[in-house]
Design a protein around this motif. Sequence first.
Motif, PDB file in Angstrom:
ATOM      1  N   SER A   1      -7.291 -15.403 -33.580  1.00  6.54           N
ATOM      2  CA  SER A   1      -6.120 -15.752 -33.939  1.00  6.54           C
ATOM      3  C   SER A   1      -5.836 -17.271 -33.448  1.00  6.54           C
TER       4      SER A   1
ATOM      5  N   TRP B   1       0.777  -8.030 -38.876  1.00  5.78           N
ATOM      6  CA  TRP B   1       0.798  -7.047 -40.051  1.00  5.78           C
ATOM      7  C   TRP B   1       0.740  -5.493 -39.505  1.00  5.78           C
TER       8      TRP B   1
ATOM      9  N   PHE C   1      -3.616  -9.414 -38.315  1.00  3.04           N
ATOM     10  CA  PHE C   1      -3.875 -10.529 -39.013  1.00  3.04           C
ATOM     11  C   PHE C   1      -5.259 -10.791 -39.095  1.00  3.04           C
ATOM     12  N   SER C   2      -6.084 -10.494 -38.118  1.00  2.00           N
ATOM     13  CA  SER C   2      -7.595 -10.748 -38.233  1.00  2.00           C
ATOM     14  C   SER C   2      -8.216  -9.490 -37.259  1.00  2.00           C
TER      15      SER C   2
ATOM     16  N   ALA D   1      -3.112 -14.317 -43.582  1.00  2.00           N
ATOM     17  CA  ALA D   1      -3.881 -13.239 -43.353  1.00  2.00           C
ATOM     18  C   ALA D   1      -5.387 -13.644 -43.405  1.00  2.00           C
ATOM     19  N   ASP D   2      -6.237 -13.210 -42.316  1.00  2.00           N
ATOM     20  CA  ASP D   2      -7.670 -13.607 -42.245  1.00  2.00           C
ATOM     21  C   ASP D   2      -8.609 -12.358 -42.678  1.00  2.00           C
TER      22      ASP D   2
ATOM     23  N   SER E   1       6.091  -6.071 -37.021  1.00  2.19           N
ATOM     24  CA  SER E   1       4.800  -6.091 -37.819  1.00  2.19           C
ATOM     25  C   SER E   1       5.386  -5.521 -38.913  1.00  2.19           C
TER      26      SER E   1
ATOM     27  N   GLN F   1      -0.771 -14.821 -30.470  1.00  5.45           N
ATOM     28  CA  GLN F   1       0.849 -14.059 -30.935  1.00  5.45           C
ATOM     29  C   GLN F   1       1.069 -13.331 -29.602  1.00  5.45           C
TER      30      GLN F   1
ATOM     31  N   PRO G   1       0.198 -16.999 -36.570  1.00  7.66           N
ATOM     32  CA  PRO G   1      -0.214 -16.011 -37.554  1.00  7.66           C
ATOM     33  C   PRO G   1       0.524 -14.764 -37.469  1.00  7.66           C
TER      34      PRO G   1
ATOM     35  N   SER H   1      -2.438 -19.106 -41.433  1.00  7.11           N
ATOM     36  CA  SER H   1      -1.491 -18.065 -40.503  1.00  7.11           C
ATOM     37  C   SER H   1      -1.176 -16.836 -41.328  1.00  7.11           C
TER      38      SER H   1
ATOM     39  N   GLY I   1      -6.513 -17.776 -41.193  1.00  3.63           N
ATOM     40  CA  GLY I   1      -6.287 -17.053 -42.482  1.00  3.63           C
ATOM     41  C   GLY I   1      -7.108 -17.972 -43.586  1.00  3.63           C
TER      42      GLY I   1
END
Length: 557
Positions: free
Chosen positions: A452, A438, A447-448, A28-29, A464, A456, A435, A26, A36
Amino acid sequence: MTDSTPTIDNSAWWRQAAIYQIYPRSFADGNGDGIGDLTGVLNRVDYLGSLGVDAVWFSPFYPSALADGGYDVDDYRDVDPAIGTLDEFDAVIAELHARNLKVIIDIVPNHSSNRHARFREALSAEPGAPARRRYIFRDGKGLSGELPPNDWQSFFGGPAWTRVPDGQWYFHLFTPQQPDWNWDNPDVREDFLQTLRFWGDRGVDGFRVDVAMALAKDLHEPYPAWETVSANLPEPMGSGGRSRFADGNHPLVDRDELVDIYSSWRHLFDSYDPPLFAVGETWVEPHRLIRYSSPDSLGQAFNFDFLWNPWDARSFRDVVHDSLDRAHASGTSSTWVLSNHDIIRHATRFAPSPLPQSRRSTSAVPLPPGAREHGLRRATAATLLALALPGSAYLYQGEELGLHEVTDIPDDARQDPQGRSIDGIFATRDGSRVPLPWTSSKPFFGFSTGGSHLPQPDWFADVSVESESASPASTLSLYRSALALRRRLQSGEELEWIDLGPDVVAFRRPGGWTSVTNFGSDPVQLPEGEIRLTSGPLQGGLLASETTAWLERSDRA
């Protein structure tokens, strides 16, 4: 020192370290699959360096079927392909070490997964064979062994025994996918020493030991009834009363045999220069913690008292006093934990809520209007209090953003095997494992690029990393300032209490660093000193309600 690069004593760096926990799936991807991974961590190492922490602790990243969030381990010496590779983990270690950040990983010694090679070997072996004796197998009761060996229950609910095709039963404190190791077996002990050495040789600086109090067990007949076993678990696992079992003799937790196990681990840890660090997840009675935290054992044990504290000055003061006394007696430093992957985030836990205080560490409900802001105000005040204390501060990913618990995860998205209804409220750990955001952009808030694994909420846009980095008044800015100032002011491990009234927790650290937290409803006068940081604005020069201030002696500034 005022820069963002920690300077840590090489031999006892952990005694007053700030340690940041990453829940890898969770955080960062990096490849866009919604999970993640280590590439995501590598992409965010500058962020970790900028926080001002001293170490990064990784929750499990091992191959796993995720029956329990990665704590069902298929292979202790590899990385889950969904998270990365050993080479990528080596790169993470190198990048974090280049920023003077230590690396701690989870080790899960109580149980493996049911996909582990040793367990598959045990299933294919005959009853009583050496392979089967690495786990806890027993014959069943009843005319043909159709009943479990006893009535004991899993900590996650349901029977603690699962039957295999040849009729025997194996024991599991948690899910059926997590068979418990037999720590009476020398093969098990030696294999874990090899695992610890494997990671130590790769450059890991230490270990967080999962369920450290439960490795040794007594599963010999006659078995006490589950009612007796469960009613005499240590607080907060059990009732909190004095156990009917003598110290060191509970069938499942905190047995005296653990001393030999962790003594052998300490011997291995001390063969490294500097020695490897270890901290135990130890849900035991306070007077038993020294057996885990002493220098000839793991060296440090988690103090979870802050996780159960109400928002109350006396409660906080008592916890600090008792925790420091215990740490001093065992020759270690205390640990301060307000949030982690198993507990409701403290911004939500401290908020006014319809739930009774005893439920707020395990259950969360949507908060009424204004309660979120109220909870965050208390949470940041508590964080500054904890960061000012002597000892190690453990921070959980996202708390530096002021994240609240996510309480509206749909039924079909839930992952936590411990999730259950309690008095009509669904309690789950998923809400603290959503997650991270960011950026402020949907659908996945940075995150991705592709998904997710837990949904979220829309309000992530306002909390963020991107939005908070732009604001000097954000929670993220407060954490960065606090961690940088903590590094400069930290000296010695003593604490001198200051009496400013029953609703105030105030103390002075060596060198003239003073922390004052106002738990009351009325503003209070601050002691002499230069104000260096506050968790919220002052009120007419006074310390406002539910606010912490750090001051520095004028002749030192």
